[in-house]
Design an enzyme around this catalytic site. Sequence first.
Site, PDB file in Angstrom:
ATOM      1  N   ASP A  97     -40.784  15.538 -31.806  1.00 34.27           N
ATOM      2  CA  ASP A  97     -41.247  14.289 -32.420  1.00 34.27           C
ATOM      3  C   ASP A  97     -41.598  14.357 -33.914  1.00 34.27           C
ATOM      4  O   ASP A  97     -42.319  15.265 -34.336  1.00 34.27           O
ATOM      5  CB  ASP A  97     -42.523  13.794 -31.721  1.00 34.27           C
ATOM      6  CG  ASP A  97     -42.506  13.970 -30.228  1.00 34.27           C
ATOM      7  OD1 ASP A  97     -41.487  14.385 -29.678  1.00 34.27           O
ATOM      8  OD2 ASP A  97     -43.550  13.683 -29.614  1.00 34.27           O
TER       9      ASP A  97
HETATM   10  N1  DQQ Z   1     -43.917  15.172 -27.294  1.00 32.06           N
HETATM   11  C1  DQQ Z   1     -43.986  14.022 -26.431  1.00 32.06           C
HETATM   12  C2  DQQ Z   1     -45.334  13.466 -26.728  1.00 32.06           C
HETATM   13  C3  DQQ Z   1     -46.176  14.681 -26.930  1.00 32.06           C
HETATM   14  C4  DQQ Z   1     -45.259  15.600 -27.641  1.00 32.06           C
HETATM   15  C5  DQQ Z   1     -42.873  13.063 -26.672  1.00 32.06           C
HETATM   16  C6  DQQ Z   1     -45.429  17.049 -27.270  1.00 32.06           C
HETATM   17  O1  DQQ Z   1     -45.842  12.635 -25.731  1.00 32.06           O
HETATM   18  O2  DQQ Z   1     -47.342  14.413 -27.673  1.00 32.06           O
HETATM   19  O3  DQQ Z   1     -41.657  13.685 -26.936  1.00 32.06           O
HETATM   20  O4  DQQ Z   1     -44.544  17.861 -28.017  1.00 32.06           O
END
Ligand code: DQQ
Length: 533
Positions: free
Chosen positions: A22
């Site tokens: 992300d």
């Molecule tokens: N990636 C998820 C999120 C979390 C993060 C979404 C953890 O919900 O915070 O891809 O790497």
Amino acid sequence: PLISNLYRTAYHFQPPRHWINDPNGPMYYKGIYHLFYQYNPYGSVWGNIVWAHSVSTDLINWTPVEPGIYPSKPFDVNGCWSGSATILPDGTPAILYTGIDAQNHQIQNIAYPKNLSDPYLVEWVKPDYNPVINTNGVNASAFRDPTTAWYNPKDRQWRVVVGSRRGDRGMAYLYKSKDFKRWVKTPHPLHSSATTGMWECPDFFPVSLQGQNGLDTSVNGPGLKHVLKVSLDVTRYEYYTVGKYLTELDKYVPDNTSADDHTGLRYDYGNFYASKTFYDPAKHRRILWGWSNESDSVADDVAKGWAGIQTIPRSLWLDTSGRQLVQWPVKELETLRGKQVGLKNTVLKSGDMVEVKGILTSQADVEVTFDLPSLEDAEPFDPLWTDPQILCSKKGANMKSGIGPFGLFVLSSEKMEERTAVFFQVFRAVDKHVVLMCHDPSRSTLRNEVYIPYYGGFVDVDIKKEGKISLRTLIDHSVVESFGGGGKTCMTSRIYPSMAVGEKAHLFVFNNGLEDVKVTELNAWEMGRPKMN
Ligand code: DQQ
């Protein structure tokens, strides 16, 4: 050549090695764009997550700095997960992020820059009063990804949304604060929706009813609507609605112009997840970042030594219809455009295919407009075709229809053993025409361990009135990012050819429909290689 080099992108955001997911806390501060992202410093699979950090003056050339936020305190020992930046009224950036504590609970923490006069914001401090939001009254293993906060001058309180679920109802919990330090959960969520499961990476922001400028997240009043986007953990796709923020009630109510579940509008109908917008005060625009994961095997990710890219940052604004958003790559991308080739007023008869030659087409930006002189022969639209992705997989780029499929073959080998199709097809429904846009990767590679789903979306245009449709496709070695109808429908695919790589990749424009299609104009640019970390 090393598999790593074949598929590495040239102008998409990537660190030199290891896993990324992300985008986090994008912001503009003292003339610098910041991008943080979920990063594994030790390998090319998910784990050991820190906030890696890069800076840029143009969103295209990136310089890495040290990770800004990493596990160091009891309230984030097991990971620093996603979150967002808020620029406070005095100009101070504040980051809210999810910390994974010793009990593996998901809690929300705050971090501030150590030195506000450093435009690179290299060092971040986590106050000891963290966490600022604990797990009281929520599911402690499904509670994460705080949004950018917004301020309501009426009650002088900040608000922030945290994604969650209650059973399998997706939840956007709302918290309020007077001082950005003590946060109190409101009696009801900002919004929720049954059977959608965990809402990851929510995003909530205003969009202007007029023009393409963005609005700062706290802006409210007449002349705007709000957008709520969520990333569905269950389907791994994102959905958004356009609607009304009832400020007095602190409730968001989607307009009834698109579904409020896992069938609604998407920023991107392809491989695109955990996205986040921010307001760019320098150019008065709202910019969207999204993560595109690999779709070859984990063994290949390990062999490559890297996994994941960020898609090209996109400006986004409300369409004049008020029903959906429009997205377009930030204009700075055009500074990478080099050698240009093209076509003009070229009629493509049924089965025609014309090669676009003279540039490196594995690293290119292509813009094309198709004129549709007649829609007479459009195939009837079956009202049961509600899912464009399934429809694309049924049709494909080679099945002749009345109007289309027509479009581009990208990352093609010379003799078309490999090719990825980006195409449109026009259907005739009872009272209108329906435009379908697809990515067909079914022949994108001769390798067989690669996951190659079709992607599709409908394009909300009055094709009869306009008589034409445009397409822009960004090709960058292992990624194909397309913008149909001026950015009304967008899709991203990850592609791993075995032959159509580097100099051996070809580009064609084609028409497999029965009716003629005219390419009024096609421009293709070879793209330069920016400084990429
Ligand atoms: N990636 C998820 C999120 C979390 C993060 C979404 C953890 O919900 O915070 O891809 O790497």
